[in-house]
Design an enzyme around this catalytic site. Structure first.
Site, PDB file in Angstrom:
ATOM      1  N   CYS A 111       0.861  -1.198   0.000  1.00 15.48           N
ATOM      2  CA  CYS A 111       0.000   0.000   0.000  1.00 15.48           C
ATOM      3  C   CYS A 111       0.885   1.231   0.000  1.00 15.48           C
ATOM      4  O   CYS A 111       1.347   1.648  -1.057  1.00 15.48           O
ATOM      5  CB  CYS A 111      -1.015  -0.012   1.134  1.00 15.48           C
ATOM      6  SG  CYS A 111      -0.397  -0.416   2.767  1.00 15.48           S
ATOM      7  N   SER A 112       1.163   1.806   1.151  1.00 17.47           N
ATOM      8  CA  SER A 112       1.915   3.059   1.159  1.00 17.47           C
ATOM      9  C   SER A 112       2.511   3.304   2.534  1.00 17.47           C
ATOM     10  O   SER A 112       2.550   4.439   2.994  1.00 17.47           O
ATOM     11  CB  SER A 112       0.991   4.208   0.792  1.00 17.47           C
ATOM     12  OG  SER A 112      -0.137   4.147   1.647  1.00 17.47           O
ATOM     13  N   CYS A 113       2.960   2.255   3.216  1.00 13.78           N
ATOM     14  CA  CYS A 113       3.554   2.415   4.536  1.00 13.78           C
ATOM     15  C   CYS A 113       4.776   3.318   4.406  1.00 13.78           C
ATOM     16  O   CYS A 113       5.535   3.230   3.440  1.00 13.78           O
ATOM     17  CB  CYS A 113       3.926   1.058   5.118  1.00 13.78           C
ATOM     18  SG  CYS A 113       2.480  -0.017   5.275  1.00 13.78           S
TER      19      CYS A 113
END
Lengths: 204, 111
Positions: A111-113
Site C-alpha cells: 500500500c503506502s507504509c
C-alpha cells in the site's frame, strides 16, 4: 479576477466520494465515535507540522555526529523519539545508510507504509501502482527517471515497508560541505533523498 | 548537479480536501481503538490490489477512493455504520449543497 457566481446559484457540489466522506463523518460524529475538532487537528498536524523537515534534521545530525549515526542505525525508533519524532506510523523505524557500494531505496509494494513522524504523508507517486510495482522490478530505471544515475560499482537495494517496519534512507553527505552547520546541512536534505529516489542537494 | 525539476515543484500534502478528511477520520478511528493499523493496512492493500487489476492506479484520487471503499466496508462489517445510512446521508448532503445559496455555509438538516 472574474467571479463566476452566476454559474453557481447554489453551493458548488463536491464530487461523489467527498459526499460519502461527509456522510461517514456525520454518522460517526452522531455516534460519538469521532470529534470533528480532533479531525481538524489531525489534518493541521500533517499539513503544517510534520514533514520531511523532521527527517532532514535527523540526517544532518547523523552527518555531523558519528555516535548519533551509530545509535541511529542500531535503533532508529528510540533515537528519533528522543528528538521528539514519534507517534502515528512511527512505531518501528529502521534507517538504512547509503554507501559508495550500496544505494538504498524504499517502497511499500502493498500500500503506502511510510515513516510519518519523519517524512509526513507520502507524495502521490509513492502511492501509485507504477512506483510500487516498478521500484522492485527495475529500480535503476526508476532512479534514472528521477534523475539519479549511480556508478556501475554501486548496487541498489530496495526495502519494502510494511505496517510494522518503515524505512528511511540516510543519504551520503555531499562533498564540499565540510564547514556547514547542522541547519545548513539539513537544508540540503530533500524528501526524495530520504526515500532513496533522489540525492541531497549540493551547496551552490 | 541539477535536480530534475519535475520532482521538485512543491506539492500539497493532500490534493483534495476530501482526501484529508477521509485520512483524518481513519486515523481518529484507529486511535479510538476501532481497528489496529496492521489490520487496516492489510484490508487497504487488498482493495488496492483488487482495484488495480483492470487498470493502473494513480496515487491520488484512485488511492483515496480505494481508501474510502476500505473504510466503508470495514465500518459496515463492524456494525459502526450501515450501507443504507451512508447512501441516505450522502444524498442528504447532496441536497444540502444544491439548496444552499452560493457563499453560504452548507449544513445538514437533521435526518
Amino acid at each position: 479576477m472574474p467571479h463566476d457566481d452566476h454559474d453557481h446559484p447554489h453551493a458548488l457540489l463536491p464530487p461523489d466520494p467527498a459526499l460519502r466522506v461527509k456522510a461517514l463523518e456525520t454518522i460517526l460524529t452522531r455516534k460519538g465515535l469521532i470529534d470533528p475538532a480532533a479531525l481538524d487537528e489531525i489534518i493541521d498536524t500533517y499539513q503544517n507540522k510534520i514533514g520531511p523537515q523532521n527527517g532532514a534534521r535527523v540526517v544532518a545530525k547523523a552527518w555531523t555526529d558519528p555516535d548519533f549515526k551509530a545509535a541511529l542505525l542500531k535503533d532508529a525508533t528510540s533515537v528519533v523519539a528522543d528528538l521528539g519524532y514519534y507517534g502515528r506510523q512511527g512505531e518501528h523505524m529502521v534507517v538504512v545508510a547509503n554507501t559508495p557500494e550500496q544505494h538504498n531505496m524504499v517502497v511499500c509494494t502493498l500500500c503506502s507504509c511510510y515513516p510519518w513522524p519523519l517524512l509526513g504523508i507520502p507524495p502521490g507517486w509513492y502511492k501509485s501502482d507504477a512506483y510500487r510495482a516498478r521500484a522492485v522490478r527495475e529500480p535503476r530505471k526508476v532512479l534514472a527517471e528521477f534523475g539519479v544515475t549511480l556508478p556501475e560499482t554501486s548496487s541498489v537495494r530496495v526495502w519494502d515497508s510494511t505496517a510494522e517496519v518503515r524505512y528511511l534512507v540516510l543519504p551520503m553527505r555531499p562533498s564540499g560541505t565540510d564547514g556547514l552547520t547542522e541547519d545548513e546541512l539539513a537544508a540540503l536534505v530533500t524528501r526524495d533523498s530520504m526515500i532513496g529516489t533522489g540525492l541531497p542537494k549540493v551547496p551552490s | 548537479m541539477s535536480e530534475c525539476p519535475r520532482h521538485t515543484a512543491p506539492e500539497p500534502v493532500f490534493a483534495e480536501p476530501w482526501h484529508a478528511q477521509v485520512f483524518a477520520v481513519t486515523v481518529a478511528l484507529n486511535e479510538a481503538g476501532l481497528f489496529d493499523w496492521p489490520d487496516w493496512a492489510a484490508r487497504f492493500s487488498a482493495t488496492l490490489k483488487r482495484n488495480g487489476l483492470d487498470r493502473e492506479l494513480n496515487g491520488g484520487d484512485d488511492y483515496f477512493t480505494a481508501w474510502l471503499e476500505t473504510l466503508e466496508a470495514l465500518l459496515t462489517e463492524q456494525g459502526s455504520t450501515a450501507t443504507g445510512d451512508i447512501s441516505h446521508l450522502r444524498d442528504k448532503w447532496e441536497e444540502a449543497y444544491l439548496t444552499t445559496p452560493h457563499g453560504q455555509p452548507v449544513r445538514l438538516t437533521k435526518g
